[in-house]
Structure formats: C-alpha cells, structure tokens
Design a protein around this motif. Structure first.
Motif, PDB file in Angstrom:
ATOM      1  N   GLY A  11       1.444  16.701  -2.539  1.00 54.84           N
ATOM      2  CA  GLY A  11       1.690  18.103  -2.270  1.00 54.84           C
ATOM      3  C   GLY A  11       3.058  18.520  -2.774  1.00 54.84           C
ATOM      4  N   SER A  14       6.637  16.614  -2.024  1.00 54.33           N
ATOM      5  CA  SER A  14       6.223  15.384  -1.346  1.00 54.33           C
ATOM      6  C   SER A  14       7.007  14.160  -1.801  1.00 54.33           C
ATOM      7  CB  SER A  14       4.731  15.143  -1.570  1.00 54.33           C
ATOM      8  OG  SER A  14       4.469  14.953  -2.952  1.00 54.33           O
ATOM      9  N   ASN A 136      -0.073  17.956  -8.793  1.00 54.90           N
ATOM     10  CA  ASN A 136      -0.242  18.401  -7.412  1.00 54.90           C
ATOM     11  C   ASN A 136      -1.648  18.083  -6.931  1.00 54.90           C
ATOM     12  OD1 ASN A 136       2.082  19.871  -8.463  1.00 54.90           O
ATOM     13  ND2 ASN A 136       2.032  20.915  -6.503  1.00 54.90           N
ATOM     14  N   GLY A 141      -5.540  21.452   0.615  1.00 52.70           N
ATOM     15  CA  GLY A 141      -4.781  22.597   1.098  1.00 52.70           C
ATOM     16  C   GLY A 141      -5.651  23.775   1.482  1.00 52.70           C
TER      17      GLY A 141
END
Length: 186
Positions: A11, A14, A136, A141
């Motif tokens: 993410g 991260s 990513n 999410g």
C-alpha cells in the motif's frame, strides 16, 4: 539460468521502495528507473523525490523514464534494474492514451492501455537483467468512487498479476514488514 525478477507490492507508504532498494543495496551499479515524472510546483512531491535520492548509493544511476520495455530489453547494460513504480508508469500510460475519459476508454483507449501493459509484461518476462519492480497493491483497498478510478485499479491489478506470474519472487510489504507471496524453487 535466468536472473531473478522480484515484484514488491504494498500500500501507499508501506515501505516497499525502501525494501526494494535493500534487495540491491550490495550492488555497486544499479539502474534506478523512476517513473514518476516531474511535478513542477509540487513541493511535497519534490521532498519525496529528494528523500528517495538520498537513500540510494551514490554509485547507482537514475533514469527518469516510462520507456520500461526498452530498459528491460537493453542487452548492453547488464546492471540490475530497479523500477519504481508500476502504478506511476500506468498513470503516465493512461495519461498518454487519454484513457481517464470514459468516451476515450470505450473508443480504443482500453485496447491501447492493455497493449502497453502486455508489452511491459512481455519485456519483464524476457529480460536478461536482474530486475526489481515496485507497485501498489490495489486489490485490498476501497472501491474507487469514479469509473476512471475503478479502471485504473482494475488495470493495475491485472498488470501486477502478469508481472507476478513472470517473477521468481513476489513480496508483499505491510507496515515495513516483508511477507513472501511467491519464492523461486530452490
């Protein structure tokens, strides 16, 4: 034997870029490929770029480009390559193709973006270089509220899958901690 290809997913913020850099930290010559482009007037972005640059060894080279297929195919340059990141590369591709607009997406934009993603995945699979890529992880999410946000998420998810399939190692970075998703058979 093919040189290893590693994909690091995670993410935002991260620690995936830091972890990717650590994988190649002992190499004196690495080509760091920054796909972010320049954002004139964005002081926060400039600060982030400066922090990334300060972390890297002085002996590493930097290329600011989205021509990833050419970088991966460069047989003359044998240095490992670190690509940071595929999400920003896809953003640039969607910008070039005008694919954020619904009408463009439906009128050839989707095919153009998918062709670029397929070309990148093929170049990743075929590279003779040791390669590390950062991207990513978008599948865990919130579902984006806009059609363009959803098409970006879905396209990046498919690109991540294609690159992961062609990688010997896939790592997930969560809160700076690395989890092995896929490891090369020993």
């Amino acid at each position: 034997m093919a040189l290893p290809r590693t994909l690091l997913l995670g993410g935002a913020r991260s620690g995936k870029s830091t972890r990717a850099e650590l994988l190649l930290a002992d190499r004196p010559d690495v080509l760091y490929v920054a796909t972010s482009g320049r954002r004139d007037g964005d002081l926060d972005w400039a600060r982030r770029v400066d922090l990334h640059r300060a972390r890297r060894p002085a002996s590493w080279r930097t290329a600011e480009t989205c021509a990833l297929e050419e970088v991966l195919a460069d047989g003359a340059d044998r240095a490992p390559v670190l690509i940071d990141c595929l999400a920003l590369w896809l953003t640039a591709v969607m910008d070039e193709c005008g694919a954020w607009e619904d009408a463009v997406w439906l009128d050839g934009g989707q095919e153009a973006v998918e062709a670029r993603c397929a070309a990148l995945a093929a170049a990743w699979a075929a590279t003779g270089r040791e390669a590390v890529a950062v991207s990513n992880e978008v599948g865990m999410g919130v579902v984006p509220a806009t059609a363009s946000g959803r098409r970006f998420r879905d396209t990046l998810g498919r690109l991540n899958m294609a690159v992961a399939d062609a990688s010997e190692q896939v790592l997930l970075v969560v809160a700076g901690q690395v989890l092995t998703v896929k490891a090369a058979a020993v």
